[in-house]
Motif scaffolding. Sequence first.
Motif, PDB file in Angstrom:
ATOM      1  N   PHE A 477     -23.060  -5.728 102.142  1.00  0.00           N
ATOM      2  CA  PHE A 477     -23.942  -4.569 102.332  1.00  0.00           C
ATOM      3  C   PHE A 477     -24.358  -3.960 100.994  1.00  0.00           C
ATOM      4  O   PHE A 477     -25.482  -3.473 100.856  1.00  0.00           O
ATOM      5  N   ALA A 480     -27.052  -6.158  99.899  1.00  0.00           N
ATOM      6  CA  ALA A 480     -28.250  -5.914 100.709  1.00  0.00           C
ATOM      7  C   ALA A 480     -29.008  -4.703 100.182  1.00  0.00           C
ATOM      8  O   ALA A 480     -30.241  -4.730 100.041  1.00  0.00           O
ATOM      9  N   GLU A 481     -28.271  -3.619  99.877  1.00  0.00           N
ATOM     10  CA  GLU A 481     -28.945  -2.435  99.343  1.00  0.00           C
ATOM     11  C   GLU A 481     -29.533  -2.710  97.969  1.00  0.00           C
ATOM     12  O   GLU A 481     -30.652  -2.272  97.663  1.00  0.00           O
ATOM     13  N   GLN A 494     -32.047  -9.098 103.963  1.00  0.00           N
ATOM     14  CA  GLN A 494     -31.744  -9.531 105.329  1.00  0.00           C
ATOM     15  C   GLN A 494     -30.542 -10.460 105.376  1.00  0.00           C
ATOM     16  O   GLN A 494     -29.656 -10.302 106.229  1.00  0.00           O
ATOM     17  N   TYR A 497     -27.391  -8.471 104.781  1.00  0.00           N
ATOM     18  CA  TYR A 497     -27.196  -7.553 105.903  1.00  0.00           C
ATOM     19  C   TYR A 497     -26.565  -8.284 107.086  1.00  0.00           C
ATOM     20  O   TYR A 497     -25.575  -7.827 107.670  1.00  0.00           O
ATOM     21  N   TRP A 554     -32.766  -7.094 112.255  1.00  0.00           N
ATOM     22  CA  TRP A 554     -33.552  -6.891 111.040  1.00  0.00           C
ATOM     23  C   TRP A 554     -35.028  -7.115 111.329  1.00  0.00           C
ATOM     24  O   TRP A 554     -35.407  -8.068 112.004  1.00  0.00           O
ATOM     25  N   LYS A 563     -34.910   0.322 106.633  1.00  0.00           N
ATOM     26  CA  LYS A 563     -34.007  -0.773 106.264  1.00  0.00           C
ATOM     27  C   LYS A 563     -32.733  -0.221 105.633  1.00  0.00           C
ATOM     28  O   LYS A 563     -31.630  -0.696 105.925  1.00  0.00           O
ATOM     29  N   ILE A 567     -28.861  -0.687 106.911  1.00  0.00           N
ATOM     30  CA  ILE A 567     -27.802  -1.216 106.038  1.00  0.00           C
ATOM     31  C   ILE A 567     -26.616  -0.256 105.993  1.00  0.00           C
ATOM     32  O   ILE A 567     -25.465  -0.660 106.180  1.00  0.00           O
ATOM     33  N   LYS A 571     -22.855  -0.698 107.453  1.00  0.00           N
ATOM     34  CA  LYS A 571     -21.772  -0.616 106.466  1.00  0.00           C
ATOM     35  C   LYS A 571     -20.742   0.427 106.896  1.00  0.00           C
ATOM     36  O   LYS A 571     -19.528   0.228 106.751  1.00  0.00           O
TER      37      LYS A 571
END
Length: 671
Positions: A477, A480-481, A494, A497, A554, A563, A567, A571
């Motif tokens: 995560f 992902a961020e 994606q 995530y 997603w 988004k 996330i 998380k």
Amino acid sequence: MKKKTSTIFTLALAAMLGMGVAEANAQRVEYKGTATINQKDGTSTKFDVSSLRKLSNTENYVGVTVTTNDEYNDEHYDEFYNVDNVSFDWVAKNIGEIKIDYKKEISDEEVKQATKDMRTQLGSALKAVYGMRGGKDGGPPQAHAYQFAYNLGPDSYVQYFCVPHSDFPYSNFTLRSTYDLCKGCIGGPGAGFSAMKYDMAPTLNAEKIDYMPEIKAIYLILFNYSTIENVDLFGPMPYYDHKTIREESPFVYDRAKDIYYQVKADIDAAIECFKYYKDHRSEAYKKQIGSTIKSRVQLLSSDYADPSDLSVWIRFANSLKLRMAIHMSKVEPATAKQWAEEAVAGGVIENTTDEIGLFPYLFGVSHPLIEIMGWNDIVMGASFINLLQNLNHPYMKYLFTKNSIALEKSKQAVSGTSAPATTPKGSVYVGMRNGVTPGIDQTADANPYVGYSMLDKIYFAECYPPLYLMKVSEVNFLRAEGALRGWNMGGTAQSFYERGIRTAYLEDRNSPRKEYVNYVDDYLNVVAPKGIAYVDPQGLTPDMPSVTKIGVKWNEGDSKETKLEKIITQKYIASFPYSYESWVDLRRTGYPKLFPILNTEHSDGTIKPGDPKVQTADNIMRRIPWVPSDPQTKEDINATGIPALSEDTNNKPATDTQMQRLWWDVDAPNF
């Protein structure tokens, strides 16, 4: 006295007093020794440099300003005439400097002997490791210490759990509601770093530890891991003083920013140590290091077979650096990007086999939450349960119990509640609103809140949930961020995530009780929430429409903000029951969306009720105050703690309050 000599000692004094220090990543310097004014008639006057504040020279005299203990005048000034020269005799010491001499020539016998000689210090360090997750009296994590560190504070701030009763007679305090500034328990989350301060720092500073630099590097990372937790909870702290076991006040509070930068430097040094070890140490040496890790660190994945392979510690160190970078993403975006990309390039946790945590069953104990539930000291938070219900999360299939008693609508029910007259026993999953005035007594007969939903104690015990320091789901995560912010994380937002969700379950990776994987595919395809409202069976709080407006699946067409919400929401669920990182995310991003916490009047007066339908920035507690009780700590906080808080936030006036923002908690849009 010659002008040239005057210039030299003035410049030396300026350096001593800390002028021209770099903005960050600079250690404090402490000087010990004397400055001596030598006059032409042969007389000399000495000053302790620790009290020297200013030394100025003119053509005719030397002026000296020193600190005093006079409560009415904290400085004293003298002038000296007919001065022949000024001499200095001092020693400079970097405060907080822990060097890792990883290229030191160490024989197999020397590292073996050092392990024997360090038995006491290594045992002390293990106490500190246990203390990171609720250890007490030198033993593994246990219920009372864990409860004070987590349940009564951050677990409730992020609404994972709620405390159903206000009375704690065995601890002699009353907890009126979630944000109560209760001096009996609000400092509990500081226990983890306290263990590091008292039990790890002496080991880091022991002479013989230099004969096992890899162990020193691991301990330094763990000390700094706990430091970052503590900074993120309270803000500035006497980091350098505690790191080098300063014993006497005054303690100097260091800025959060400076601490972050120093921790990053320590992480980099530790990583270099681990890299050098791989190709430069003998097999016998490595075997001894592995044995010490197994017995005196005890932080390994349940799948991890070879403790002498230190590549797992490189990945852990880089994952901590990535966590720190994400925290900084709004206050110092360029530096955050640099640190994050550096961490990923150096190798972060990629698999469940690389996860780091404490495993209670290996110590012959249960997860502390099991005993705490047995005391009826926690129930599930209404907002958390409602979120899981609306997203049809796998946990709702097996992890929680329904109401353990029949719940009657209260005579004091609020107007408009849709609570039925009676909610039959075992009929609903129901959490307790955080901030609601709790009941009195720990029995359901006397206090209906005790009958609300809890974790299924049998399942929870049988699935052996570890006490993780770093899960692969969190790292996914984080990546992902980072990818969403345009950083090079080695993949798409994606992909990370979805990987994060697949590895999000709390069960031990080797447990046969692992229901989550049976439902995760369907969960990844949840497009929209169900729109289930929260109804308090007692009717003591108004019905709450769901605040969850996003699904799980997603959608590349979503906005960046949506988004990010997805996330952080996933998380948050994946982190359960570890609340510290979730509280950081809630403060810095405003996600996940939760119910507002009630009864903010029980706080220190700085937290507001906010929007009655959804938690907003003015309703989120932003730090734990220091609330000192002893006069010297109060003096230290006033002298350097409050100024450090202010410096961390661009010199805005700072206060020791629950709504004081920390360095990385920037009041600005997420993008």
